[in-house]
Design a protein around this motif. Structure first.
Motif, PDB file in Angstrom:
ATOM      1  N   MET A 195      46.188  50.327  19.309  1.00  0.00           N
ATOM      2  CA  MET A 195      45.996  49.735  20.642  1.00  0.00           C
ATOM      3  C   MET A 195      46.726  50.534  21.717  1.00  0.00           C
ATOM      4  O   MET A 195      46.241  50.649  22.836  1.00  0.00           O
ATOM      5  CB  MET A 195      46.460  48.272  20.653  1.00  0.00           C
ATOM      6  CG  MET A 195      45.518  47.357  19.905  1.00  0.00           C
ATOM      7  SD  MET A 195      45.863  45.603  20.189  1.00  0.00           S
ATOM      8  CE  MET A 195      47.309  45.349  19.177  1.00  0.00           C
ATOM      9  N   ALA A 196      47.886  51.115  21.340  1.00  0.00           N
ATOM     10  CA  ALA A 196      48.661  51.858  22.333  1.00  0.00           C
ATOM     11  C   ALA A 196      47.927  53.128  22.763  1.00  0.00           C
ATOM     12  O   ALA A 196      48.184  53.658  23.830  1.00  0.00           O
ATOM     13  CB  ALA A 196      50.044  52.205  21.779  1.00  0.00           C
ATOM     14  N   ARG A 197      46.997  53.624  21.940  1.00  0.00           N
ATOM     15  CA  ARG A 197      46.369  54.891  22.309  1.00  0.00           C
ATOM     16  C   ARG A 197      44.902  54.758  22.692  1.00  0.00           C
ATOM     17  O   ARG A 197      44.270  55.741  23.041  1.00  0.00           O
ATOM     18  CB  ARG A 197      46.556  55.931  21.198  1.00  0.00           C
ATOM     19  CG  ARG A 197      45.741  55.664  19.959  1.00  0.00           C
ATOM     20  CD  ARG A 197      45.772  56.835  18.986  1.00  0.00           C
ATOM     21  NE  ARG A 197      45.035  56.426  17.804  1.00  0.00           N
ATOM     22  CZ  ARG A 197      45.573  56.290  16.599  1.00  0.00           C
ATOM     23  NH1 ARG A 197      46.831  56.554  16.389  1.00  0.00           N
ATOM     24  NH2 ARG A 197      44.829  55.889  15.584  1.00  0.00           N
ATOM     25  N   GLN A 198      44.337  53.559  22.618  1.00  0.00           N
ATOM     26  CA  GLN A 198      42.950  53.432  23.078  1.00  0.00           C
ATOM     27  C   GLN A 198      42.746  52.115  23.816  1.00  0.00           C
ATOM     28  O   GLN A 198      43.384  51.113  23.513  1.00  0.00           O
ATOM     29  CB  GLN A 198      41.972  53.532  21.906  1.00  0.00           C
ATOM     30  CG  GLN A 198      41.967  52.302  20.990  1.00  0.00           C
ATOM     31  CD  GLN A 198      40.724  52.232  20.135  1.00  0.00           C
ATOM     32  OE1 GLN A 198      40.594  52.948  19.171  1.00  0.00           O
ATOM     33  NE2 GLN A 198      39.791  51.342  20.510  1.00  0.00           N
ATOM     34  N   PRO A 199      41.836  52.117  24.781  1.00  0.00           N
ATOM     35  CA  PRO A 199      41.560  50.863  25.476  1.00  0.00           C
ATOM     36  C   PRO A 199      40.687  49.967  24.595  1.00  0.00           C
ATOM     37  O   PRO A 199      40.027  50.454  23.681  1.00  0.00           O
ATOM     38  CB  PRO A 199      40.777  51.322  26.718  1.00  0.00           C
ATOM     39  CG  PRO A 199      40.149  52.617  26.320  1.00  0.00           C
ATOM     40  CD  PRO A 199      41.058  53.241  25.309  1.00  0.00           C
ATOM     41  N   PRO A 200      40.681  48.639  24.845  1.00  0.00           N
ATOM     42  CA  PRO A 200      39.795  47.744  24.096  1.00  0.00           C
ATOM     43  C   PRO A 200      38.337  48.061  24.438  1.00  0.00           C
ATOM     44  O   PRO A 200      38.098  48.658  25.500  1.00  0.00           O
ATOM     45  CB  PRO A 200      40.210  46.355  24.585  1.00  0.00           C
ATOM     46  CG  PRO A 200      40.964  46.572  25.862  1.00  0.00           C
ATOM     47  CD  PRO A 200      41.471  47.969  25.864  1.00  0.00           C
ATOM     48  N   PRO A 201      37.338  47.649  23.671  1.00  0.00           N
ATOM     49  CA  PRO A 201      37.468  46.859  22.434  1.00  0.00           C
ATOM     50  C   PRO A 201      37.927  47.696  21.233  1.00  0.00           C
ATOM     51  O   PRO A 201      37.795  48.916  21.233  1.00  0.00           O
ATOM     52  CB  PRO A 201      36.041  46.349  22.202  1.00  0.00           C
ATOM     53  CG  PRO A 201      35.166  47.385  22.837  1.00  0.00           C
ATOM     54  CD  PRO A 201      35.923  47.897  24.017  1.00  0.00           C
ATOM     55  N   VAL A 202      38.445  46.987  20.222  1.00  0.00           N
ATOM     56  CA  VAL A 202      38.947  47.616  18.998  1.00  0.00           C
ATOM     57  C   VAL A 202      38.337  46.891  17.800  1.00  0.00           C
ATOM     58  O   VAL A 202      38.247  45.656  17.800  1.00  0.00           O
ATOM     59  CB  VAL A 202      40.488  47.490  18.911  1.00  0.00           C
ATOM     60  CG1 VAL A 202      41.002  48.069  17.593  1.00  0.00           C
ATOM     61  CG2 VAL A 202      41.169  48.154  20.090  1.00  0.00           C
ATOM     62  N   ARG A 203      37.883  47.660  16.845  1.00  0.00           N
ATOM     63  CA  ARG A 203      37.402  47.027  15.607  1.00  0.00           C
ATOM     64  C   ARG A 203      37.773  47.953  14.446  1.00  0.00           C
ATOM     65  O   ARG A 203      37.021  48.858  14.102  1.00  0.00           O
ATOM     66  CB  ARG A 203      35.886  46.826  15.679  1.00  0.00           C
ATOM     67  CG  ARG A 203      35.437  45.612  14.894  1.00  0.00           C
ATOM     68  CD  ARG A 203      33.945  45.470  14.867  1.00  0.00           C
ATOM     69  NE  ARG A 203      33.330  45.301  16.174  1.00  0.00           N
ATOM     70  CZ  ARG A 203      32.034  45.039  16.338  1.00  0.00           C
ATOM     71  NH1 ARG A 203      31.244  44.918  15.288  1.00  0.00           N
ATOM     72  NH2 ARG A 203      31.520  44.931  17.548  1.00  0.00           N
ATOM     73  N   ILE A 204      38.957  47.726  13.863  1.00  0.00           N
ATOM     74  CA  ILE A 204      39.453  48.652  12.824  1.00  0.00           C
ATOM     75  C   ILE A 204      39.901  47.915  11.566  1.00  0.00           C
ATOM     76  O   ILE A 204      40.282  46.745  11.613  1.00  0.00           O
ATOM     77  CB  ILE A 204      40.682  49.455  13.322  1.00  0.00           C
ATOM     78  CG1 ILE A 204      41.755  48.515  13.877  1.00  0.00           C
ATOM     79  CG2 ILE A 204      40.268  50.501  14.335  1.00  0.00           C
ATOM     80  CD1 ILE A 204      43.142  49.094  13.857  1.00  0.00           C
ATOM     81  N   ILE A 205      39.848  48.629  10.456  1.00  0.00           N
ATOM     82  CA  ILE A 205      40.607  48.210   9.277  1.00  0.00           C
ATOM     83  C   ILE A 205      41.498  49.375   8.867  1.00  0.00           C
ATOM     84  O   ILE A 205      41.183  50.541   9.113  1.00  0.00           O
ATOM     85  CB  ILE A 205      39.727  47.769   8.091  1.00  0.00           C
ATOM     86  CG1 ILE A 205      38.738  48.848   7.725  1.00  0.00           C
ATOM     87  CG2 ILE A 205      39.066  46.454   8.376  1.00  0.00           C
ATOM     88  CD1 ILE A 205      38.145  48.609   6.365  1.00  0.00           C
ATOM     89  N   VAL A 206      42.616  49.011   8.241  1.00  0.00           N
ATOM     90  CA  VAL A 206      43.646  49.991   7.911  1.00  0.00           C
ATOM     91  C   VAL A 206      44.092  49.786   6.465  1.00  0.00           C
ATOM     92  O   VAL A 206      44.936  48.953   6.191  1.00  0.00           O
ATOM     93  CB  VAL A 206      44.881  49.813   8.822  1.00  0.00           C
ATOM     94  CG1 VAL A 206      45.894  50.929   8.554  1.00  0.00           C
ATOM     95  CG2 VAL A 206      44.494  49.749  10.282  1.00  0.00           C
ATOM     96  N   PRO A 207      43.491  50.511   5.539  1.00  0.00           N
ATOM     97  CA  PRO A 207      44.039  50.451   4.176  1.00  0.00           C
ATOM     98  C   PRO A 207      45.234  51.382   4.084  1.00  0.00           C
ATOM     99  O   PRO A 207      45.219  52.453   4.706  1.00  0.00           O
ATOM    100  CB  PRO A 207      42.884  50.966   3.294  1.00  0.00           C
ATOM    101  CG  PRO A 207      41.983  51.730   4.212  1.00  0.00           C
ATOM    102  CD  PRO A 207      42.323  51.399   5.646  1.00  0.00           C
ATOM    103  N   GLY A 208      46.270  50.982   3.354  1.00  0.00           N
ATOM    104  CA  GLY A 208      47.419  51.884   3.262  1.00  0.00           C
ATOM    105  C   GLY A 208      48.536  51.342   2.403  1.00  0.00           C
ATOM    106  O   GLY A 208      48.553  50.182   2.015  1.00  0.00           O
ATOM    107  N   ARG A 209      49.485  52.232   2.157  1.00  0.00           N
ATOM    108  CA  ARG A 209      50.607  51.917   1.275  1.00  0.00           C
ATOM    109  C   ARG A 209      51.745  51.318   2.096  1.00  0.00           C
ATOM    110  O   ARG A 209      52.004  51.758   3.215  1.00  0.00           O
ATOM    111  CB  ARG A 209      51.073  53.209   0.607  1.00  0.00           C
ATOM    112  CG  ARG A 209      52.029  53.034  -0.537  1.00  0.00           C
ATOM    113  CD  ARG A 209      52.546  54.387  -0.961  1.00  0.00           C
ATOM    114  NE  ARG A 209      51.502  55.227  -1.504  1.00  0.00           N
ATOM    115  CZ  ARG A 209      51.336  55.446  -2.815  1.00  0.00           C
ATOM    116  NH1 ARG A 209      52.135  54.895  -3.681  1.00  0.00           N
ATOM    117  NH2 ARG A 209      50.376  56.228  -3.244  1.00  0.00           N
ATOM    118  N   VAL A 210      52.412  50.336   1.529  1.00  0.00           N
ATOM    119  CA  VAL A 210      53.556  49.703   2.197  1.00  0.00           C
ATOM    120  C   VAL A 210      54.723  49.595   1.212  1.00  0.00           C
ATOM    121  O   VAL A 210      54.530  49.760   0.001  1.00  0.00           O
ATOM    122  CB  VAL A 210      53.177  48.309   2.751  1.00  0.00           C
ATOM    123  CG1 VAL A 210      52.030  48.428   3.747  1.00  0.00           C
ATOM    124  CG2 VAL A 210      52.812  47.351   1.624  1.00  0.00           C
TER     125      VAL A 210
END
Ligand code: DAH
Length: 349
Positions: A195-210
């Motif tokens: 969100m900090a680097r693109q204006p809305p709208p946003v539609r993302i998924i984020v798979p990743g290691r935690v």
């Protein structure tokens, strides 16, 4: 002098014969020691060189050196032959034996489940986003409206890094502690980065290691995987959230899967929910409902933190564990099996 030169030829011939006839490497080594070794016969002869009259030395030296070189080259040649011979198969090749096919590998079960999840979300317009596993406190906690005294921020629960802000990072806009580095405890930090680097709208998924400071047992591991989802647009509702989650879980867990929302608390969503689901898989585990994810409507403070106007933009977010989905789907009862890389386990998927 003549006596010296006369000794060379018979020695040379005897040595050559023995080296060339050596039946194996051990015999060859024996021959080498007996002629060229520290106390070998040719070595002994060379030691006598010094005692010869001065005018005899050049010819004698030349002759004995030539013999030495010849023997050394015969030695190397025979060694090569014997080594090649030893490497040759003992038995003749049987061309009537069945062939051996190299087994094809396959993707790790966690990768397969992740790809299935991504495929389902792609169908409804989500793009995959990514973020760093070495994260800072600001993106992991502060920007997600998590107060400084929240237990998740404790060093008991989170792996903090000794280093300071990453090289080349923009000057910290936040107070210094927010730039302490850590291994991200959830993929929610990527919501902020996107969100900090693109204006809305946003539609993302984020798979990743935690990463979390947990001891490994049947249901915990210090590293595991999550999928985060974030949807931001005008007039987004809980109904959109439910519909999307229901679509994806039916695809993942079977068409008769049902989901339900229970009120919960997360600092970055308001209202917040936990999602339970029910299917043949949960019944197989003896449970009517199983908790599977956290979610909610994006908190206005989070929008403020990334510079989105909360009066205009609305959204929802969710996060769930990939291991948990894979365990339910395949009936796996110990999370550690995913990381041991025992092929007897991996081959089954
Ligand atoms: N970050 C939460 C966790 O690790 C999961 C989560 C809950 C993510 C609610 C979200 C959310 O995006 O809205 O347990």
């Amino acid at each position: 002098m003549a006596g010296f030169i006369d000794q060379i030829e018979p020695l040379r011939r005897a040595a050559l014969a023995e080296l060339r006839a050596a039946p194996d490497l051990a015999a060859l080594e024996q021959a080498r020691v007996s002629f060229l070794g520290l106390h070998g016969q040719l070595t002994a002869l060379m030691k006598q060189l010094g005692a010869l009259p001065k005018e005899a030395k050049p010819a004698a030296g030349k002759a004995v050196n030539a013999a030495k070189l010849e023997l050394e080259s015969a030695l190397a040649q025979r060694r090569g032959e014997l080594e090649r011979q030893a490497a040759r198969p003992k038995e003749p090749t049987d061309f009537t034996l069945p062939g051996r096919r190299r087994a094809l590998g396959q993707l790790h079960p966690l990768t397969q489940v992740t790809e299935d999840i991504v495929r389902s979300f792609r169908k409804v317009g989500f793009a995959v986003a990514d973020g760093p596993e070495v994260e800072d406190e600001y993106h992991c906690f502060d920007a997600l409206n998590t107060p400084a005294d929240h237990p998740a921020r404790d060093t008991q629960d989170t792996f903090y890094l000794a280093a300071s802000a990453p090289a080349g990072a923009p000057a910290p806009a936040q107070a210094a502690p927010a730039w302490r580095l850590l291994l991200r405890t959830h993929t929610s930090s990527v919501q902020i980065r996107v969100m900090a680097r693109q204006p809305p709208p946003v539609r993302i998924i984020v798979p990743g290691r935690v990463y979390r400071r947990d001891n490994a047992d049947a249901t915990h591991n210090p590293t595991f995987h999550q999928v985060e989802g974030l949807y931001v647009d005008r007039q987004v509702t809980v109904g959109d959230l439910k519909g999307t989650v229901e679509f994806v879980f039916k695809e993942l867990m079977g068409s008769e899967t049902r989901i339900r929302f229970r009120p919960h608390y997360f600092s970055y969503t308001e209202p917040s929910f936990e999602i339970d689901f029910s299917s043949a898989l949960t019944r197989r585990m003896g449970k009517a409902w199983l908790e599977i994810a956290g979610c909610g409507m994006v908190h206005p403070q989070v929008f403020e933190n990334v510079g989105y106007d909360p009066e205009v933009w609305t959204g929802w977010a969710f996060g769930f564990g990939i291991e948990r989905i894979a365990m339910i789907r395949y009936g796996i009862n110990d999370i550690r099996l995913f990381y041991e890389n025992d092929v007897r386990f991996l081959r089954q998927f």
